[in-house]
Design a protein around this motif. Sequence first.
Motif, PDB file in Angstrom:
ATOM      1  N   THR A  47       0.833  -1.198   0.000  1.00 10.75           N
ATOM      2  CA  THR A  47       0.000   0.000   0.000  1.00 10.75           C
ATOM      3  C   THR A  47       0.870   1.251   0.000  1.00 10.75           C
ATOM      4  OG1 THR A  47      -1.744  -1.181   1.178  1.00 10.75           O
ATOM      5  CG2 THR A  47      -1.826   1.223   1.237  1.00 10.75           C
ATOM      6  N   LEU A  48       1.954   1.218   0.755  1.00 11.64           N
ATOM      7  CA  LEU A  48       2.876   2.349   0.789  1.00 11.64           C
ATOM      8  C   LEU A  48       3.507   2.570  -0.584  1.00 11.64           C
ATOM      9  CD1 LEU A  48       4.291   4.518   2.478  1.00 11.64           C
ATOM     10  CD2 LEU A  48       6.021   2.812   3.052  1.00 11.64           C
ATOM     11  N   PHE A  49       3.918   1.488  -1.248  1.00 16.47           N
ATOM     12  CA  PHE A  49       4.493   1.609  -2.593  1.00 16.47           C
ATOM     13  C   PHE A  49       3.498   2.247  -3.553  1.00 16.47           C
ATOM     14  CE2 PHE A  49       7.444  -2.269  -1.889  1.00 16.47           C
ATOM     15  CZ  PHE A  49       8.367  -1.465  -1.243  1.00 16.47           C
ATOM     16  N   TYR A  50       2.242   1.779  -3.513  1.00 18.05           N
ATOM     17  CA  TYR A  50       1.226   2.332  -4.419  1.00 18.05           C
ATOM     18  C   TYR A  50       0.905   3.783  -4.070  1.00 18.05           C
ATOM     19  CZ  TYR A  50       0.464  -2.092  -6.718  1.00 18.05           C
ATOM     20  OH  TYR A  50       0.634  -3.220  -7.450  1.00 18.05           O
ATOM     21  N   ALA A  51       0.894   4.131  -2.798  1.00 19.65           N
ATOM     22  CA  ALA A  51       0.634   5.517  -2.404  1.00 19.65           C
ATOM     23  C   ALA A  51       1.747   6.432  -2.901  1.00 19.65           C
ATOM     24  CB  ALA A  51       0.499   5.613  -0.878  1.00 19.65           C
ATOM     25  N   ILE A  52       2.987   5.987  -2.767  1.00 14.56           N
ATOM     26  CA  ILE A  52       4.112   6.789  -3.259  1.00 14.56           C
ATOM     27  C   ILE A  52       4.027   6.941  -4.771  1.00 14.56           C
ATOM     28  CG2 ILE A  52       6.626   6.802  -3.576  1.00 14.56           C
ATOM     29  CD1 ILE A  52       6.796   5.518  -0.754  1.00 14.56           C
ATOM     30  N   ALA A  53       3.711   5.839  -5.463  1.00 16.63           N
ATOM     31  CA  ALA A  53       3.581   5.896  -6.923  1.00 16.63           C
ATOM     32  C   ALA A  53       2.466   6.851  -7.331  1.00 16.63           C
ATOM     33  CB  ALA A  53       3.322   4.511  -7.485  1.00 16.63           C
ATOM     34  N   ALA A  54       1.366   6.856  -6.595  1.00 19.05           N
ATOM     35  CA  ALA A  54       0.250   7.744  -6.913  1.00 19.05           C
ATOM     36  C   ALA A  54       0.647   9.207  -6.706  1.00 19.05           C
ATOM     37  CB  ALA A  54      -0.967   7.389  -6.051  1.00 19.05           C
ATOM     38  N   VAL A  55       1.353   9.502  -5.629  1.00 16.72           N
ATOM     39  CA  VAL A  55       1.788  10.872  -5.361  1.00 16.72           C
ATOM     40  C   VAL A  55       2.750  11.339  -6.453  1.00 16.72           C
ATOM     41  CG1 VAL A  55       3.149  12.311  -3.783  1.00 16.72           C
ATOM     42  CG2 VAL A  55       1.384  10.788  -2.881  1.00 16.72           C
ATOM     43  N   VAL A  56       3.689  10.475  -6.833  1.00 18.02           N
ATOM     44  CA  VAL A  56       4.637  10.825  -7.893  1.00 18.02           C
ATOM     45  C   VAL A  56       3.894  11.041  -9.204  1.00 18.02           C
ATOM     46  CG1 VAL A  56       6.556   9.942  -9.287  1.00 18.02           C
ATOM     47  CG2 VAL A  56       6.614   9.726  -6.794  1.00 18.02           C
ATOM     48  N   ALA A  57       2.907  10.190  -9.494  1.00 22.54           N
ATOM     49  CA  ALA A  57       2.147  10.319 -10.737  1.00 22.54           C
ATOM     50  C   ALA A  57       1.364  11.632 -10.760  1.00 22.54           C
ATOM     51  CB  ALA A  57       1.198   9.140 -10.906  1.00 22.54           C
ATOM     52  N   VAL A  58       0.734  11.980  -9.652  1.00 27.54           N
ATOM     53  CA  VAL A  58      -0.019  13.233  -9.593  1.00 27.54           C
ATOM     54  C   VAL A  58       0.927  14.421  -9.725  1.00 27.54           C
ATOM     55  CG1 VAL A  58      -1.407  14.703  -8.070  1.00 27.54           C
ATOM     56  CG2 VAL A  58      -1.969  12.283  -8.313  1.00 27.54           C
ATOM     57  N   ALA A  59       2.080  14.353  -9.070  1.00 24.20           N
ATOM     58  CA  ALA A  59       3.059  15.441  -9.184  1.00 24.20           C
ATOM     59  C   ALA A  59       3.546  15.581 -10.628  1.00 24.20           C
ATOM     60  CB  ALA A  59       4.239  15.193  -8.245  1.00 24.20           C
ATOM     61  N   ALA A  60       3.787  14.454 -11.284  1.00 22.27           N
ATOM     62  CA  ALA A  60       4.219  14.496 -12.683  1.00 22.27           C
ATOM     63  C   ALA A  60       3.127  15.060 -13.573  1.00 22.27           C
ATOM     64  CB  ALA A  60       4.619  13.102 -13.150  1.00 22.27           C
ATOM     65  N   LEU A  61       1.889  14.708 -13.293  1.00 24.64           N
ATOM     66  CA  LEU A  61       0.766  15.228 -14.067  1.00 24.64           C
ATOM     67  C   LEU A  61       0.633  16.734 -13.877  1.00 24.64           C
ATOM     68  CD1 LEU A  61      -1.687  14.702 -15.890  1.00 24.64           C
ATOM     69  CD2 LEU A  61      -3.005  14.320 -13.799  1.00 24.64           C
ATOM     70  N   ILE A  62       0.747  17.192 -12.660  1.00 21.84           N
ATOM     71  CA  ILE A  62       0.662  18.630 -12.389  1.00 21.84           C
ATOM     72  C   ILE A  62       1.809  19.363 -13.096  1.00 21.84           C
ATOM     73  CG2 ILE A  62       0.905  20.375 -10.567  1.00 21.84           C
ATOM     74  CD1 ILE A  62      -0.638  18.409  -8.741  1.00 21.84           C
ATOM     75  N   TRP A  63       3.006  18.808 -13.022  1.00 20.49           N
ATOM     76  CA  TRP A  63       4.149  19.409 -13.701  1.00 20.49           C
ATOM     77  C   TRP A  63       3.919  19.454 -15.209  1.00 20.49           C
ATOM     78  CZ3 TRP A  63       7.683  17.048 -17.102  1.00 20.49           C
ATOM     79  CH2 TRP A  63       8.762  17.848 -17.453  1.00 20.49           C
ATOM     80  N   TYR A  64       3.365  18.370 -15.756  1.00 19.43           N
ATOM     81  CA  TYR A  64       3.110  18.295 -17.195  1.00 19.43           C
ATOM     82  C   TYR A  64       2.072  19.337 -17.619  1.00 19.43           C
ATOM     83  CZ  TYR A  64       1.514  16.466 -21.671  1.00 19.43           C
ATOM     84  OH  TYR A  64       1.171  16.334 -22.991  1.00 19.43           O
ATOM     85  N   VAL A  65       1.006  19.461 -16.842  1.00 16.99           N
ATOM     86  CA  VAL A  65      -0.059  20.411 -17.175  1.00 16.99           C
ATOM     87  C   VAL A  65       0.440  21.848 -17.031  1.00 16.99           C
ATOM     88  CG1 VAL A  65      -2.332  21.251 -16.429  1.00 16.99           C
ATOM     89  CG2 VAL A  65      -1.917  18.802 -16.611  1.00 16.99           C
TER      90      VAL A  65
END
Length: 67
Positions: A47-65
Amino acid sequence: MTATVALLLALILFAAVATFRIGVSKPNREGNPDYDKRTGANTLRLTLFYAIAAVVAVAALIWYVAS
């Protein structure tokens, strides 16, 4: 951009389902009987791995947008 988000979510969902299926598979239980004894710790770690991956993905999406 919507297709990229959908693809990312599909990939995350696939990874979660695959991880769960591997974890509860019969060969895994027979090959490593201690896995069933530590399900709480294993679930927390995954769960911790998936939470970290989700946070990184959202941060990357925000950076991309924002770019």
